[in-house]
Design an enzyme around this catalytic site. Structure first.
Site, PDB file in Angstrom:
ATOM      1  N   ASP A 106       0.538  -0.959  -0.237  1.00 46.15           N
ATOM      2  CA  ASP A 106      -0.206   0.139  -0.118  1.00 46.15           C
ATOM      3  C   ASP A 106       1.085   1.158   0.157  1.00 46.15           C
ATOM      4  OD1 ASP A 106      -2.727   0.576   0.023  1.00 46.15           O
ATOM      5  OD2 ASP A 106      -1.955   1.980   2.112  1.00 46.15           O
ATOM      6  N   GLU A 159       1.855  -0.253  -5.217  1.00 42.96           N
ATOM      7  CA  GLU A 159       0.448   0.931  -5.614  1.00 42.96           C
ATOM      8  C   GLU A 159       1.818   2.136  -5.146  1.00 42.96           C
ATOM      9  OE1 GLU A 159      -3.300   3.128  -4.053  1.00 42.96           O
ATOM     10  OE2 GLU A 159      -1.635   3.246  -2.496  1.00 42.96           O
TER      11      GLU A 159
END
Ligand code: GLC
Length: 565
Positions: free
Chosen positions: A212, A279
């Site tokens: 993330d 990401e």
């Protein structure tokens, strides 16, 4: 060692948002046992790897992206035993399992943060980013340390009155950012990664991580103000007020990514490499730096094999830094053609491309481009060079749900209402069948089922050879049959520059196999030139698989795959 035999190069990744995929206990929220019950569908669809969004224990302020324990499962989603059953079944079906990992921040309920905020001299104080109020007049809580903003609106600083300092959060106040300059933080996160790499029957563990907000891990050591953004408009998110020069993509981030990669590499085994997907929302030239830099390949006797035995250098970053540029590009043949060329040209030697059309943070594909172009877009995604990632339900043509005001769940929307920040519409429950709750739950779903869901269920589309689902199945099967599509080169990408011609064309080849792609993104029929060959698949299900020679006349928004002679 050849870069072309990695499982993740040939794989199609399928993202599951676990709250919304399948509920097994009637509480209206999807869970791990629900996913297990649908693995047969996923294997049958023809995808290779599952990425499941967070299911860690969490107060759910950001629906699991606020982690309170990195090494467990929230009871809402099940238990570690359910996880073991899920990964065992997935592996038995030949599916890889990619865990969503959230290294940038924890929940404010994580024991590390509870300790950290307990006093200024707590040993974990430095695990997070604490700053004194700025000097000046007025109450301490109004004197922000600098001008950094939260992605979810408002300042990135929250005052802790007990200890008289502010802590930093890139997202919600309930998601304090970890201090990645602290060695103990790194060790603690790496140990959590090891936990999952070893978890599961036989100790095989997860096949990789989706990291993330990887580009946000490190913040400026001097806590300098971000420069103002001259393009910011009053009616948009307050985050855009400044340019994130000192809060994102700091040079030191690459060293952390390399450390993560080396940990993953130490787990490579007969089942293959462990994968890191990052990401990263950045322009192409900055994005591709997350592939890392070339490192020598050493033999066990210490000899450097870099220039001897392999043709591609070994890179030390993320194998797949997510490429979100198709989500952001205008849906125009020349713009997409240019994007493909720019991205391919920016790729460092030894890097493998990847493409994404949707995820749990973005308006759904079929809503962005419309139902017909969504078919052409699917053909594009699954025939470009590189690893594609699919978002659950896009294979049915699911559109954004309509969320009544009083049912809004997403904190990004609640914090900044009415400016389009909400992500609930793309998170509505998966549409399995035509029963009242679309087969998702026997209870009351946490987000409303789309009002027109019966048009786009697995049950309806399964039987219809012209459906989106049948198209996806056809495309996924073709990828497996033709190595030109799976691993081949991409070339002759047209149109270029500012051309208005709406047919996007490119070729893929591997050895003697050559495949031509022709995608009409326009509203009118178009004739595109094409060497002699045979149409393997069209987005228009009524087109017969005919031979072509010299040219193909495409219907509006039609795409075709032609196997050249
Ligand atoms: C990532 C996730 C998003 C989440 C944010 C904060 O961008 O994709 O859903 O809100 O990180 O964790």
């Amino acid at each position: 060692m050849d870069t072309q035999d990695k499982w993740w190069q040939k794989a199609v990744v399928y993202q599951i948002y676990p709250r919304s995929f399948q509920d097994s206990n009637g509480d209206g929220v999807g869970d791990l046992a629900g996913i297990v019950s649908r693995l047969g569908y996923l294997a049958g669809l023809g995808v290779d790897a599952l990425w499941v969004s967070p299911f860690y224990p969490s107060p759910m302020a950001d629906f699991g992206y606020d982690v309170a324990d990195y090494c467990n499962v929230d009871p809402l989603f099940g238990s570690l035993a359910d996880f073991d059953a899920l990964i065992a079944r997935a592996h038995a079906l030949g599916l890889k399992f990619i865990l969503d990992f959230v290294p940038n921040h924890t929940s404010d309920q994580h024991p590390w943060f509870i300790e950290s905020r307990s006093s200024r001299d707590n040993p974990k104080r430095d695990w997070y980013l604490w700053r004194d109020p700025a000097s000046g007049d007025g109450p301490a809580e109004t004197r922000l340390p600098n001008n950094w903003m939260s992605h979810f609106g408002g300042p990135a600083w929250t005052f802790d009155s007990d200890t008289g300092q502010f802590y930093m959060h890139s997202f919600l106040a309930q998601q304090p950012d970890l201090n990645w300059r602290n060695r103990e933080v790194r060790a603690a996160i790496f140990s959590a990664m090891r936990f999952w790499l070893e978890r599961g029957p036989g100790g095989r563990g997860v096949d990789g991580f989706r990291m993330d907000v990887l580009w946000l891990l490190i913040k400026d050591e001097l806590f300098r103000d971000n420069p103002p953004n001259p393009g910011w408009q009053e009616d948009s998110s307050s985050f855009g007020r400044s340019l994130p020069l000192y809060t994102a993509n700091r040079p030191e981030t690459h060293q952390i990514v390399a450390e993560m990669r080396s940990l993953l590499d130490s787990y490579s085994d007969s089942a293959g490499e462990r994968l890191m997907i990052g990401e990263i929302y950045l322009p192409i030239d900055e994005l591709v730096q997350y592939y890392g830099s070339s490192v020598p390949v050493l033999r066990s006797d210490g000899r450097d094999l870099t220039n001897v035995a392999i043709t591609s250098p070994r890179l030390n970053g993320a194998q797949l830094p997510f490429n979100f540029h198709l989500i952001q590009a205008p849906w125009k043949a020349s713009a997409i053609g240019q994007l493909i060329r720019d991205y391919e040209a920016a790729m460092p030697p030894g890097a493998w491309p990847n493409w994404v059309l949707g995820n749990h943070d973005q308006t759904r594909l079929a809503t962005r481009v419309g139902p017909e172009l969504a078919r052409t877009a699917a053909m594009l995604l699954l025939t470009l060079r590189g690893t594609p990632t699919l978002y659950y339900g896009d294979e049915l043509g699911m559109t954004d749900g309509i969320i009544p005001q009083d049912e809004i769940q997403d904190p990004a929307e609640k914090n900044q209402p009415g400016i389009g920040m909400g992500r609930d519409p793309e998170r509505t429950p998966m549409q399995w069948d035509n029963s009242a709750s679309a087969g998702f739950t026997t209870g009351s779903p946490w987000l409303p089922i789309a009002h027109d869901f019966r048009l786009h269920t697995v049950e309806t589309e399964d039987r219809d050879h012209a459906s989106m689902l049948s198209l996806y199945r056809g495309l996924l099967a073709l990828r497996r049959e033709h190595t030109a599509l799976l691993l081949g080169e991409i070339y002759d990408v047209t149109p270029a520059g500012d051309s208005e011609f709406p047919v996007l064309a490119y070729r893929r080849s591997d050895g003697a196999e050559r495949i031509q792609l022709l995608l009409n993104l326009g509203e009118e029929p178009q004739t595109a030139s094409c060497l002699a060959g045979r149409i393997l698949l069209s987005t228009n299900a009524s087109r017969a698989p005919v031979r072509v020679s010299g040219g193909v006349t495409l219907d509006p928004r039609e795409g075709v795959i032609v196997l050249l002679d």
